[in-house]
Design an enzyme around this catalytic site. Sequence first.
Site, PDB file in Angstrom:
ATOM      1  N   GLU A 210     119.731  -3.784 -11.067  1.00 18.48           N
ATOM      2  CA  GLU A 210     120.056  -5.136 -11.547  1.00 18.48           C
ATOM      3  C   GLU A 210     118.726  -5.815 -11.821  1.00 18.48           C
ATOM      4  OE1 GLU A 210     123.033  -6.585 -12.029  1.00 18.48           O
ATOM      5  OE2 GLU A 210     124.331  -5.017 -11.258  1.00 18.48           O
ATOM      6  N   CYS A 244     118.092 -14.880 -12.587  1.00 16.96           N
ATOM      7  CA  CYS A 244     117.917 -13.750 -13.499  1.00 16.96           C
ATOM      8  C   CYS A 244     118.642 -13.957 -14.815  1.00 16.96           C
ATOM      9  CB  CYS A 244     118.396 -12.472 -12.839  1.00 16.96           C
ATOM     10  SG  CYS A 244     120.101 -12.572 -12.267  1.00 16.96           S
TER      11      CYS A 244
HETATM   12  P1  NAD Z   1     110.620  -7.879  -7.292  1.00 20.17           P
HETATM   13  O1  NAD Z   1     110.935  -6.737  -8.192  1.00 20.17           O
HETATM   14  O2  NAD Z   1     109.215  -8.295  -7.155  1.00 20.17           O
HETATM   15  O3  NAD Z   1     111.119  -7.564  -5.799  1.00 20.17           O
HETATM   16  C1  NAD Z   1     112.436  -7.129  -5.524  1.00 20.17           C
HETATM   17  C2  NAD Z   1     112.420  -6.292  -4.269  1.00 20.17           C
HETATM   18  O4  NAD Z   1     111.620  -5.141  -4.493  1.00 20.17           O
HETATM   19  C3  NAD Z   1     111.850  -6.995  -3.043  1.00 20.17           C
HETATM   20  O5  NAD Z   1     112.643  -6.671  -1.911  1.00 20.17           O
HETATM   21  C4  NAD Z   1     110.459  -6.412  -2.910  1.00 20.17           C
HETATM   22  O6  NAD Z   1     110.014  -6.317  -1.574  1.00 20.17           O
HETATM   23  C5  NAD Z   1     110.629  -5.007  -3.488  1.00 20.17           C
HETATM   24  N1  NAD Z   1     109.394  -4.514  -4.093  1.00 20.17           N
HETATM   25  C6  NAD Z   1     108.391  -5.247  -4.635  1.00 20.17           C
HETATM   26  N2  NAD Z   1     107.414  -4.432  -5.091  1.00 20.17           N
HETATM   27  C7  NAD Z   1     107.796  -3.170  -4.815  1.00 20.17           C
HETATM   28  C8  NAD Z   1     107.232  -1.896  -5.044  1.00 20.17           C
HETATM   29  N3  NAD Z   1     106.042  -1.757  -5.628  1.00 20.17           N
HETATM   30  N4  NAD Z   1     107.925  -0.807  -4.642  1.00 20.17           N
HETATM   31  C9  NAD Z   1     109.120  -0.931  -4.069  1.00 20.17           C
HETATM   32  N5  NAD Z   1     109.717  -2.131  -3.823  1.00 20.17           N
HETATM   33  C10 NAD Z   1     109.064  -3.234  -4.189  1.00 20.17           C
HETATM   34  O7  NAD Z   1     111.561  -9.056  -7.780  1.00 20.17           O
HETATM   35  P2  NAD Z   1     111.646 -10.525  -7.200  1.00 20.17           P
HETATM   36  O8  NAD Z   1     110.397 -11.244  -7.560  1.00 20.17           O
HETATM   37  O9  NAD Z   1     112.088 -10.498  -5.784  1.00 20.17           O
HETATM   38  O10 NAD Z   1     112.861 -11.103  -8.072  1.00 20.17           O
HETATM   39  C11 NAD Z   1     112.688 -11.587  -9.347  1.00 20.17           C
HETATM   40  C12 NAD Z   1     113.126 -10.580 -10.392  1.00 20.17           C
HETATM   41  O11 NAD Z   1     114.397 -10.076 -10.090  1.00 20.17           O
HETATM   42  C13 NAD Z   1     113.264 -11.216 -11.773  1.00 20.17           C
HETATM   43  O12 NAD Z   1     112.766 -10.318 -12.735  1.00 20.17           O
HETATM   44  C14 NAD Z   1     114.763 -11.380 -11.932  1.00 20.17           C
HETATM   45  O13 NAD Z   1     115.218 -11.417 -13.268  1.00 20.17           O
HETATM   46  C15 NAD Z   1     115.275 -10.197 -11.195  1.00 20.17           C
HETATM   47  N6  NAD Z   1     116.619 -10.433 -10.708  1.00 20.17           N
HETATM   48  C16 NAD Z   1     117.667  -9.757 -11.258  1.00 20.17           C
HETATM   49  C17 NAD Z   1     118.954 -10.019 -10.820  1.00 20.17           C
HETATM   50  C18 NAD Z   1     120.152  -9.315 -11.387  1.00 20.17           C
HETATM   51  O14 NAD Z   1     121.219  -9.454 -10.818  1.00 20.17           O
HETATM   52  N7  NAD Z   1     120.019  -8.573 -12.478  1.00 20.17           N
HETATM   53  C19 NAD Z   1     119.170 -10.958  -9.822  1.00 20.17           C
HETATM   54  C20 NAD Z   1     118.069 -11.603  -9.278  1.00 20.17           C
HETATM   55  C21 NAD Z   1     116.804 -11.341  -9.732  1.00 20.17           C
END
Ligand code: NAD
Length: 459
Positions: A210, A244
């Site tokens: 997602e 998002c």
């Molecule tokens: P992110 O990708 O930075 O982090 C998401 C999760 O991944 C966190 O738990 C984080 O600890 C983990 N993570 C971060 N870096 C990592 C790595 N290198 N390896 C493995 N795991 C890692 O995203 P965010 O900043 O928490 O959220 C914002 C993003 O999420 C935006 O792009 C938004 O559009 C998207 N989002 C999508 C949805 C959806 O339903 N499609 C919903 C909410 C947010």
Amino acid sequence: MNTIPEILSKQRTFFKSQKTKDVSYRLSLLKILKQEIVSNEQAIYDALKKDFNKPEFETFISEFGLVISELNLVIKNLKKWVKPQRVKASMLTFPSRDYIYKEPYGSVLVIAPWNYPFLLAIEPLIMAIAAGNTVVLKPSELTEHTSKLITSMMQNVFPETVATSVEGGVETATELLAQKWDYIFFTGSVPVGKIVAKAAAKHLTPVTLELGGKSPCIIDDTVDLKLTARRISWGKFLNAGQTCISADYIIVKSSIKDAFIEALKTEIIKRYGETPKESPDLPRIINRKNVLRLADMLEESQIVFGGEIDVDNCYIAPTILNIPDLDSKIMSDEIFGPILPILTYDTEQDIENIIWNYDKPLALYVFSKNNAFIEQTIKKYSFGGGVVNDLLIHFGNHRLPFGGVGASGMGAYHGKTGFNTFSHDKAISKRGNWTDPGVRYAPYKGKFQLLKNMFKYFS
Ligand code: NAD
């Protein structure tokens, strides 16, 4: 404390015990989870308030309320959903009775983001448990208070062998991803989505991703401007634009651009007052790093409203930008904040040039009274899902699958789709023994035409 491999190994052993296949066991867990969430309602509001000043009203409408509705839906329907579904048999398998069995994958990893830190962690958890899996959930490290609360609530509800929360940042996520899971459900950014997909591919683990992207909002010149501006002022600035499926940018018919901007300014002032920083209804940006990221995006932009930034207080005012270049910083990445660039169009070709400049978005919105234009827009562009004449609301209907396409993600959930996401569809044909048509058996001599006729007739 158990290490990650130990937790997983214990969950695997428990899964093999077949206990999670028992639907009443799943239901009892989900009912306890509901009680726990209900009794922590105020604590949930408080945690989100501390994490990024999210107002209780918004936490209810976009997190708590949705989680409770989803729980109610599952508790009401789970017995029906888990029943093997009988499908029409094929004459080519005659005689048989054919079924789809819903089978849990096994050990599931859920990784959640920070922007709806309660909803986006708990909803996949509910559906994974409903489908009979064990779960390790990693909430976001950026919402410390909510994540701690989730961990303690899960400890109160689930034995660690069924579901547990493992808190931590990139290092923890990396260690989790190095394990072999039966399913991974990830919500977050596109770059991290690619890391997750790569880790999953190593073990051929199925994934739901997602993700995000730049979701457009098209406004033609047939709209009621006041209503359109009112709805956009809600959907764009809810959660301070950290959604998002928020409208990332507007593409408005050039003839009404100025009037639209004026209407939007009026609505923003109605929502948040002349000094939005003092409004109790506007959440903050999640952390300094993201404020600086957004401030950098604003450089070289033509600000026509808002623009105030207070890095120390993680504050950015609702901001409107006038016609940025497609190669400007603000138009190069997902914004994910309370900043709304306004682009214009005169011809259909102008809209294509903008939308096709980007990957397939998670959402697309169109405001219009022109049905032909609406239908053409829905069919022409590829996107996860969308709304006509409003923002975000498709997320709130559990009968609509929620997910992206292309770079905005793969797979979907919500409602029964969520249960299906965490279930493997096992195809079973139960052969009858009362007759055994001989056509398939060798020697084939003299049967070929009969076989061809059968295919022609029955397939
Ligand atoms: P992110 O990708 O930075 O982090 C998401 C999760 O991944 C966190 O738990 C984080 O600890 C983990 N993570 C971060 N870096 C990592 C790595 N290198 N390896 C493995 N795991 C890692 O995203 P965010 O900043 O928490 O959220 C914002 C993003 O999420 C935006 O792009 C938004 O559009 C998207 N989002 C999508 C949805 C959806 O339903 N499609 C919903 C909410 C947010």
